[in-house]
Design an enzyme around this catalytic site. Structure first.
Site, short mmCIF file in Angstrom:
data_model
loop_
_atom_site.label_atom_id
_atom_site.label_comp_id
_atom_site.label_asym_id
_atom_site.label_seq_id
_atom_site.Cartn_x
_atom_site.Cartn_y
_atom_site.Cartn_z
N ASP A 201 0.83 -1.21 0.00
CA ASP A 201 0.00 0.00 0.00
C ASP A 201 0.86 1.26 0.00
O ASP A 201 1.86 1.34 0.73
CB ASP A 201 -0.87 -0.04 1.27
CG ASP A 201 -1.95 1.01 1.30
OD1 ASP A 201 -2.76 1.04 0.36
OD2 ASP A 201 -1.98 1.81 2.25
N GLU A 243 1.57 -0.47 -5.03
CA GLU A 243 0.62 0.60 -5.35
C GLU A 243 1.41 1.90 -5.36
O GLU A 243 1.75 2.44 -4.30
CB GLU A 243 -0.50 0.67 -4.30
CG GLU A 243 -1.57 1.66 -4.71
CD GLU A 243 -2.14 2.49 -3.56
OE1 GLU A 243 -3.14 3.18 -3.79
OE2 GLU A 243 -1.58 2.49 -2.45
C1 NOJ Z 1 -4.51 3.05 -0.67
C2 NOJ Z 1 -5.66 2.12 -0.55
O1 NOJ Z 1 -5.93 1.56 -1.80
C3 NOJ Z 1 -6.83 2.90 0.01
O2 NOJ Z 1 -8.00 2.14 0.00
C4 NOJ Z 1 -6.48 3.36 1.40
O3 NOJ Z 1 -7.50 4.21 1.89
C5 NOJ Z 1 -5.16 4.13 1.42
N1 NOJ Z 1 -4.12 3.51 0.64
C6 NOJ Z 1 -4.66 4.27 2.83
O4 NOJ Z 1 -4.18 3.03 3.29
#
Ligand code: NOJ
Length: 561
Positions: A201, A243
């Site tokens: 993440d 991500e």
């Molecule tokens: C990215 C995630 O995809 C999202 O859903 C989340 O709110 C944020 N990171 C914070 O962890």
């Protein structure tokens, strides 16, 4: 090249345990339920499951606010259930990757609680503090319009703490070697329990320098290498899927020039321009995005996706482009989010138009990378815009026409099941679609089967062929003496194009259609004339169906002829 890099051609299916299948009838999906649906996923043909966070959490951001990294949240089951699940997935040849959310914890995490109470505690320096309100406190919010600041005052600590996301998600001080060691420990723990890797993440924020005096955060890319090294040592075939919604000129910093950092990254650049291309019926911006994201180490891979559990982030498009996508796919303010994106599911965005849905998925499956699907999209599930922010696209899976779509026996599901309108479970559900050979579900199953037989997409090099028509994208792949060609018409009207395939003359003559009997033989000049219906798509094998006999066992580094 090592043949075993499974992620190069994986078909990844993302889901949240809590909204997939509830076995114990408490209204919340659980591992026991998910386990009983593994045969469904196996039948669909996916090769990997990506689980949204399921660790202990107050659940204020869909689990992305973790309060204990080493526990399954009791509402989903136990660690025992988790291991049963990873084992059962493995038996079916399905790998499991899980979210690794280490940019921040929940404010309820014991580390943060201790840190705020006791300035001398070992965990104090695990977070990012400031005595005074930092100058940039109202800058850099990830959820503009909902999140007010990136620094909040904690009266117990008598200090300000940094939070890139919501105020209940204090950032970890990821430059602290103790925090870094803990991150490895978390990875090691879940690897031991049967996972094959992580969707990491918020990677750019994890590796950024943080602090009240940091004006311009600097990415500490070396951190990615140590995580990779650790993971590869613990388990050779484990991967990290990052991500990182970043500009193409930093892609190589994330992959590592010699492929020594992230194995995979979501291709956000292509994702945004793909939606623009669909909205404008113009493939040129998409072509540019494909070329811009082309450089990558041989061992690295893109994750190609359409929609995910967040909003469709259009922040990288030019203003006029973004406007065009809003107008086409999310014209009402309630469909938009954070001033930059669309929060709807794909099917309603495309008006439930089956031709456009197939076109979009066909693109996703054939763009350079490995496809990442979202649960329910194989059915064309809709959204519930009455739910706040991103929850609208996270409603329970629609299994059947039974009450609450067969998701739960409880009268109170964790989120309401969509039960009215064209996307209600009465019309859109897996049981009905399973029986219908022409359903979206069976189309998806067939396209996955075919995608698996075209490994060129994941392994090969690509070239975009000229079609002299901006609405038609033709992309050809080459790998180990085999070649495949994909043609997509983004326009609603039929198109007739001609193209020349890149291959030796005798091979370039014949295009075998993989999805229908509509094959093509080149004319005397070596040109193929193709007629595509509105939103039409074609998957061709270049040459003939004896291609496997001609496949080479080794890579050929020559570019496509
Ligand atoms: C990215 C995630 O995809 C999202 O859903 C989340 O709110 C944020 N990171 C914070 O962890």
């Amino acid at each position: 090249m090592i043949n075993d890099l499974w992620y190069k051609n994986a078909v990844i299916y993302s889901l949240a345990v809590g909204t997939y299948m509830d076995a114990n009838g408490d209204g919340v999906g659980d591992f026991a339920g998910l386990m009983r649906r593994l045969d469904y996923l196996h039948g669909l043909g996916v090769t990997a499951i990506w689980l949204m966070p399921f660790q202990a959490s107050p659940g204020r951001d869909g689990g992305y606010d973790i309060s204990d990294y080493y526990q399954v949240d009791p509402c989903y089951g136990t660690l025992g259930d988790f291991v049963e699940f990873t084992h059962a997935a493995k038996q079916r040849g399905i790998r499991v990757i899980i979210d690794l959310v280490v940019n921040h914890t929940s404010d309820q995490h014991a580390w943060f609680q201790e840190a705020r109470r006791d300035p001398k505690s070992v965990h104090r320096d695990w977070y990012v503090w400031s005595k005074k309100k930092p100058r940039d406190a109202n800058k850099g919010m990830v959820f503009p319009g909902v999140q007010k600041s990136t620094w909040s005052y904690d009266s117990t600590a008598r200090a300000w703490y940094f939070h890139r996301f919501y105020d209940f998600q204090p950032d970890l001080n990821t430059s602290n070697p103790h925090v870094q060691a803990e991150i490895l420990k978390i990875m090691g723990f879940w690897i031991q329990l049967g996972v094959c890797g992580f969707r990491m993440d918020a990677v750019p924020f994890v590796i950024a320098t943080k602090g009240a005096n940091v004006r311009k955060p600097v990415e500490q890319y070396e951190m990615l290498r140590s995580m990779r090294e650790f993971l590869q040592w613990r388990q050779g075939d484990a991967i990290i899927l990052a991500e990182a919604n970043v500009l193409p000129d930093t892609d190589m910093d994330y992959f590592g020039r010699s492929g020594d950092r992230m194995h995979m990254m979501f291709n956000f650049q292509v994702n945004q321009y793909l939606f623009y291309a669909l909205a404008a019926c113009d493939s040129r911006p998409l072509q540019r995005a494909l070329k811009a994201t082309r450089p990558r180490p041989k061992t690295a891979q893109w994750g190609s996706f359409l929609r995910n559990h967040d909003e469709l982030d259009l922040g990288r498009l030019a203003k006029t482009q973004r406007k065009a996508v809003f107008e086409a796919f999310g014209p009402e303010p309630r469909m938009q989010l954070y001033k930059r994106g669309i929060r709807r599911r794909l099917a309603p965005m495309l008006n439930g138009d089956r031709r456009r849905l197939e076109l979009a998925y066909s693109l996703m499956f054939t763009l350079p990378g490995a496809p990442v699907l979202r649960y329910g999209d194989e059915l064309g599930m809709g959204d519930n815009l009455a739910l706040p922010e991103r929850l609208c696209a996270r409603t329970p899976m629609q299994w059947s026409t039974e009450p609450n779509a067969g998701f739960t026996k409880s009268e109170k599901p964790i989120l309401p099941v969509i039960d009215d309108g064209p996307y209600g479970y009465q019309h859109v559900n897996a049981a009905a679609q399973r029986r219908d050979p022409e359903s979206m579900l069976n189309w998806t199953e067939r396209i996955i089967r075919m995608r698996k037989e075209v490994p060129e997409v994941g392994w090969g090099d690509f070239e975009i062929l000229g079609t002299r028509d901006a609405s038609v994208l033709a992309i050809q792949y080459e790998w180990r003496n085999n070649s495949a060609l994909f043609v997509h018409n983004l326009a609603s009207a039929p198109r007739e194009i001609s193209l020349t395939v890149k291959a030796a003359k005798e091979d370039a003559r014949l295009l075998i259609n993989l999805l229908s009997e509509d094959h093509s033989v080149a004319d005397g000049k070596g040109q193929h004339r193709l007629v595509l219906e509105g939103y039409g798509y074609r998957w061709f094998r270049v040459g003939g169906l004896d291609y496997l006999l001609r496949q080479s066992d080794i890579d050929d580094d020559r570019p496509i002829r």
